[in-house]
Design a protein around this motif. Structure first.
Motif, mmCIF file in Angstrom:
data_model
loop_
_atom_site.group_PDB
_atom_site.id
_atom_site.type_symbol
_atom_site.label_atom_id
_atom_site.label_comp_id
_atom_site.label_asym_id
_atom_site.label_seq_id
_atom_site.Cartn_x
_atom_site.Cartn_y
_atom_site.Cartn_z
ATOM 1 N N GLY A 164 -3.487 -0.552 -2.883
ATOM 2 C CA GLY A 164 -5.062 -0.355 -3.521
ATOM 3 C C GLY A 164 -5.297 -1.264 -2.523
ATOM 4 O O GLY A 164 -4.892 -1.529 -1.452
ATOM 5 N N PHE A 165 -6.585 -2.343 -3.468
ATOM 6 C CA PHE A 165 -7.914 -2.721 -1.807
ATOM 7 C C PHE A 165 -6.939 -4.710 -2.616
ATOM 8 O O PHE A 165 -6.547 -4.892 -4.335
ATOM 9 C CB PHE A 165 -8.573 -2.488 -2.816
ATOM 10 C CG PHE A 165 -8.905 -1.360 -2.381
ATOM 11 C CD1 PHE A 165 -9.937 -0.782 -1.004
ATOM 12 C CD2 PHE A 165 -8.924 -0.202 -2.815
ATOM 13 C CE1 PHE A 165 -10.279 0.112 -0.728
ATOM 14 C CE2 PHE A 165 -9.441 1.297 -2.573
ATOM 15 C CZ PHE A 165 -9.934 1.703 -1.528
ATOM 16 N N ILE A 166 -7.558 -4.947 -2.352
ATOM 17 C CA ILE A 166 -8.224 -6.978 -2.588
ATOM 18 C C ILE A 166 -8.821 -6.790 -2.601
ATOM 19 O O ILE A 166 -9.804 -6.691 -1.286
ATOM 20 C CB ILE A 166 -7.065 -7.507 -1.926
ATOM 21 C CG1 ILE A 166 -5.226 -6.745 -1.022
ATOM 22 C CG2 ILE A 166 -6.637 -9.013 -1.474
ATOM 23 C CD1 ILE A 166 -4.595 -7.731 0.214
ATOM 24 N N ASP A 167 -9.700 -7.038 -3.613
ATOM 25 C CA ASP A 167 -11.010 -7.776 -3.628
ATOM 26 C C ASP A 167 -10.738 -9.884 -3.651
ATOM 27 O O ASP A 167 -10.731 -9.917 -5.053
ATOM 28 C CB ASP A 167 -12.111 -7.065 -4.775
ATOM 29 C CG ASP A 167 -12.994 -7.747 -4.626
ATOM 30 O OD1 ASP A 167 -13.173 -8.674 -4.165
ATOM 31 O OD2 ASP A 167 -14.244 -6.658 -5.598
ATOM 32 N N GLY A 168 -11.624 -10.939 -3.328
ATOM 33 C CA GLY A 168 -11.665 -11.319 -3.382
ATOM 34 C C GLY A 168 -10.022 -12.232 -4.055
ATOM 35 O O GLY A 168 -10.693 -13.277 -4.882
ATOM 36 N N LEU B 21 1.238 -5.833 3.654
ATOM 37 C CA LEU B 21 0.697 -4.498 4.268
ATOM 38 C C LEU B 21 -0.274 -4.547 2.856
ATOM 39 O O LEU B 21 -0.023 -4.578 1.563
ATOM 40 C CB LEU B 21 1.894 -3.323 4.137
ATOM 41 C CG LEU B 21 1.261 -2.148 3.460
ATOM 42 C CD1 LEU B 21 0.793 -1.548 4.891
ATOM 43 C CD2 LEU B 21 2.847 -1.246 3.833
ATOM 44 N N VAL B 22 -1.900 -3.120 3.279
ATOM 45 C CA VAL B 22 -2.411 -3.168 2.498
ATOM 46 C C VAL B 22 -2.900 -1.872 2.232
ATOM 47 O O VAL B 22 -3.948 -1.761 3.491
ATOM 48 C CB VAL B 22 -4.003 -4.357 2.634
ATOM 49 C CG1 VAL B 22 -4.430 -3.851 1.571
ATOM 50 C CG2 VAL B 22 -2.543 -5.531 2.032
ATOM 51 N N ARG B 23 -2.569 -0.909 1.219
ATOM 52 C CA ARG B 23 -2.628 0.345 2.070
ATOM 53 C C ARG B 23 -4.287 0.596 1.889
ATOM 54 O O ARG B 23 -4.810 1.581 2.840
ATOM 55 C CB ARG B 23 -2.065 1.538 1.609
ATOM 56 C CG ARG B 23 -0.234 1.239 2.074
ATOM 57 C CD ARG B 23 0.998 2.014 1.401
ATOM 58 N NE ARG B 23 2.153 1.627 1.420
ATOM 59 C CZ ARG B 23 2.797 2.125 2.895
ATOM 60 N NH1 ARG B 23 1.552 3.207 3.224
ATOM 61 N NH2 ARG B 23 3.940 1.673 2.636
ATOM 62 N N GLY B 24 -5.370 0.025 0.817
ATOM 63 C CA GLY B 24 -6.633 0.548 0.655
ATOM 64 C C GLY B 24 -6.753 -0.685 1.874
ATOM 65 O O GLY B 24 -7.578 -0.535 3.439
ATOM 66 N N GLY B 25 -7.901 -1.654 1.804
ATOM 67 C CA GLY B 25 -8.506 -2.113 2.510
ATOM 68 C C GLY B 25 -9.080 -3.656 1.790
ATOM 69 O O GLY B 25 -8.117 -4.072 0.462
ATOM 70 N N THR C 200 3.096 -9.945 9.778
ATOM 71 C CA THR C 200 2.839 -9.193 10.218
ATOM 72 C C THR C 200 1.625 -8.816 9.090
ATOM 73 O O THR C 200 2.177 -8.246 8.033
ATOM 74 C CB THR C 200 3.168 -8.158 11.230
ATOM 75 O OG1 THR C 200 3.464 -9.036 11.715
ATOM 76 C CG2 THR C 200 1.727 -6.876 11.289
ATOM 77 N N VAL C 201 0.272 -9.134 8.858
ATOM 78 C CA VAL C 201 -0.866 -7.897 7.819
ATOM 79 C C VAL C 201 -1.450 -7.059 8.549
ATOM 80 O O VAL C 201 -1.896 -6.770 9.999
ATOM 81 C CB VAL C 201 -2.297 -9.778 7.685
ATOM 82 C CG1 VAL C 201 -3.354 -8.632 6.837
ATOM 83 C CG2 VAL C 201 -1.434 -10.657 7.649
ATOM 84 N N ARG C 202 -0.926 -6.198 7.671
ATOM 85 C CA ARG C 202 -2.090 -4.616 7.833
ATOM 86 C C ARG C 202 -3.125 -4.177 7.167
ATOM 87 O O ARG C 202 -3.131 -4.628 5.601
ATOM 88 C CB ARG C 202 -0.684 -3.995 8.209
ATOM 89 C CG ARG C 202 0.851 -3.970 9.245
ATOM 90 C CD ARG C 202 1.491 -2.765 8.675
ATOM 91 N NE ARG C 202 2.641 -3.442 9.654
ATOM 92 C CZ ARG C 202 3.265 -2.545 11.255
ATOM 93 N NH1 ARG C 202 2.122 -1.699 10.970
ATOM 94 N NH2 ARG C 202 4.229 -2.941 12.210
ATOM 95 N N SER C 203 -3.524 -3.628 7.397
ATOM 96 C CA SER C 203 -4.890 -3.320 7.160
ATOM 97 C C SER C 203 -5.585 -2.175 6.844
ATOM 98 O O SER C 203 -5.633 -1.704 8.312
ATOM 99 C CB SER C 203 -5.986 -4.334 6.149
ATOM 100 O OG SER C 203 -6.336 -3.682 5.027
ATOM 101 N N ARG C 204 -6.433 -1.109 6.669
ATOM 102 C CA ARG C 204 -7.122 -0.028 6.785
ATOM 103 C C ARG C 204 -8.423 -1.011 7.384
ATOM 104 O O ARG C 204 -9.618 -0.357 8.429
ATOM 105 C CB ARG C 204 -7.511 0.851 5.882
ATOM 106 C CG ARG C 204 -8.340 1.960 6.491
ATOM 107 C CD ARG C 204 -8.513 3.186 4.938
ATOM 108 N NE ARG C 204 -8.628 2.596 3.768
ATOM 109 C CZ ARG C 204 -9.700 3.663 3.469
ATOM 110 N NH1 ARG C 204 -10.887 3.572 3.837
ATOM 111 N NH2 ARG C 204 -10.530 2.895 2.347
ATOM 112 N N PHE C 205 -9.377 -1.884 6.326
ATOM 113 C CA PHE C 205 -10.194 -2.775 6.998
ATOM 114 C C PHE C 205 -10.066 -3.806 6.972
ATOM 115 O O PHE C 205 -9.641 -4.126 5.458
ATOM 116 C CB PHE C 205 -11.747 -1.801 6.696
ATOM 117 C CG PHE C 205 -12.134 -1.791 5.320
ATOM 118 C CD1 PHE C 205 -12.629 -2.685 4.772
ATOM 119 C CD2 PHE C 205 -11.715 -0.583 4.255
ATOM 120 C CE1 PHE C 205 -12.768 -2.548 3.159
ATOM 121 C CE2 PHE C 205 -11.802 -0.817 3.172
ATOM 122 C CZ PHE C 205 -12.231 -1.715 2.540
#
Length: 477
Positions: free
Chosen positions: A243-247, A257-261, A275-280
């Motif tokens: 999902g997402f990471i929020d704060g 790896l963050v498949r959301g943002g 490595t860090v990967r994310s959509r935004f």
């Protein structure tokens, strides 16, 4: 045949022996002062060989060349003839490490038939079994000594040894030539740290929230949801968030790896040794030991990558904040038409500079401990005297101090080796590049190595910024 002194004198007067190529070659020169009409004495092979020996040439003598000179000396007047060749030393080969696992840091996203890039199916999971061979080592060779024309040995340089990339849940074989997995799990190889680690996996079925709490795990963590504000996830291996990471705070010894943002609103932290990967990413603070790979946008973030910051989408943009990379930044658009202040620093290797300070601090502490231990051993040696005898308790203390000092010496060697590795990386700015495929707007500040420049006007791409002759330059790519 007896050696005639008059013939030796003739050779001495009318010729010269020169030793060249560091002792690997010898030449004979018959002086031009010898007249073609002048009658020459009868010469013999043994006398010539003795003359060469007296002039320091005793190995590798060319019998054919010497015979030809003796039979027809006039044909060699004024010329320079090679009459001996030594045996050149063969330098040893460096030890080599063969990695027998896939390196997740080298895998690139798969390009689909319609031209889009699949950032989701990255194939970053790499499972190994207990006892599996992860790497092999080919030992160094010492080299083969050579022999000069004077008979002296010519030393060969031995090869350089390298260490197996021993990490968590791995060990070397008895002969030190193989690296084996100690357990089943996910294998991760980071070339920068030169370690292969094997990790287990901890899986969260939903969001990281109050029903789960903070997570700290010595392995990989997979979260089938989002990480909500205020929570912390720490993993010795990789972290995957569907999902997402929020704060939130995420720290990984491997990749993230963050498949959301990522939407941090200037709170929390994302930190990975890999490595860090994310959509935004928006308003985020991100630290990666290797790469930061984002598909769409990086907006008002503080990004730090040991190697690359890569933007992959066709409309990717970096705007606002500070983006740092050890080697390279790639994006389609940099900055904004409103001249939003945006900073890009390349060639800085922030985590390596921090590690260098830590190594220097530890070395200072180590030298103090070594000095104290050495003085204590000297005191005990003086107490032992010529008979080298001490009371049992003092003898036990001396043995403990000796083992401690040897441990300090080993740690010093490891720290010095790591310091030299870091120094080589920090001095190399050849790979410091910023690639902009569309446009770099005014308001962007570039720092490449120690050089700084500001964009006063937009610059259309494709353009690459690099360092040439100590100055920042811009050119097409």
């Amino acid at each position: 045949m007896a050696i005639r002194q008059e013939e030796l004198s003739w050779w001495t007067k009318n010729s010269k022996v020169t030793i060249e190529q560091g002792g690997l070659s010898a030449c004979l020169n018959l002086h031009e002062s010898l007249s073609q009409e002048q009658e020459l004495p009868a010469l013999n092979y043994d006398c010539l060989v003795e003359y060469l020996r007296q002039n320091g040439v005793s190995f590798g003598v060319d019998m054919v060349a010497c015979q030809q000179i003796v039979m027809n000396p006039r044909g060699y007047i004024g010329g320079k003839t090679r009459i001996a060749v030594g045996k050149e030393p063969i330098n040893g080969e460096n030890a080599q490490i063969e990695i027998l696992i896939d390196n997740p840091h080298s895998q690139n996203p798969r390009v689909l038939e319609d031209g889009r890039v699949d950032f989701y199916n990255l194939g970053i999971v790499n499972t190994v079994l207990k006892g599996q061979i992860l790497a092999k080592k080919t030992p160094l060779t010492e080299g083969i000594q050579g022999v000069g024309v004077g008979g002296a040995s010519l030393m060969a340089k031995p090869g350089r040894d390298v260490r197996l990339p021993v990490g968590k849940n791995t060990h070397s074989s008895d002969d030190g030539l193989q690296l084996l997995a100690e357990a089943d799990g996910h294998v991760s190889y980071n070339p920068r740290d030169n370690k292969i680690n094997v990790f287990d996996v901890f899986e969260v079925k939903s969001d990281v929230d109050f029903s789960v709490g903070n997570i700290e795990f010595l392995g990989n963590v997979k979260i089938n949801g989002s990480v909500l504000p205020g929570f912390k996830v720490v993993a010795a291996g990789n972290i995957e968030v569907t999902g997402f990471i929020d704060g939130a705070i995420l720290e990984a010894g491997g990749d993230i790896l963050v498949r959301g943002g990522v939407q941090m609103r200037s709170k929390g932290l994302i930190k990975a040794s890999g490595t860090v990967r994310s959509r935004f990413m928006q308003g985020a603070t991100v630290e990666a030991g290797v790469d930061v790979i984002v598909r769409d946008s990086i907006m008002h973030c503080h990004i730090s990558a040991g190697r690359h910051v890569l933007m992959e989408a066709q409309k990717s943009v970096i705007v606002g904040g500070l983006v740092r990379a050890g080697e390279e930044v790639r994006t389609r658009t940099l900055g904004s038409p409103m001249a939003t202040p945006s900073e890009v620093e390349v060639g800085v290797h922030p985590h390596l500079r921090t590690e260098m300070l830590e190594v220097q601090t530890r070395l200072k502490e180590l030298y103090l401990h070594m000095d104290k231990t050495k003085k204590a051993l000297a005191l005990l040696d003086n107490m032992a005297g010529m008979a080298n005898q001490l009371p049992p308790e003092k003898q036990a203390l001396r043995q403990n101090l000796t083992h401690t000092y040897e441990h300090y010496q080993h740690e010093e060697e490891e720290l010095m080796y790591r310091r030299s590795e870091i120094e080589v990386i920090l001095l190399d700015t050849r790979n410091a590049k910023v690639f902009v495929s569309d446009v770099a707007y005014a308001g962007v500040k570039f720092t490449l190595g120690q050089q700084v420049t500001y964009l006063r006007d937009p610059q259309r791409g494709p353009i690459v910024y690099g360092i040439t002759d100590g100055e920042i330059t811009a050119s097409r790519f």
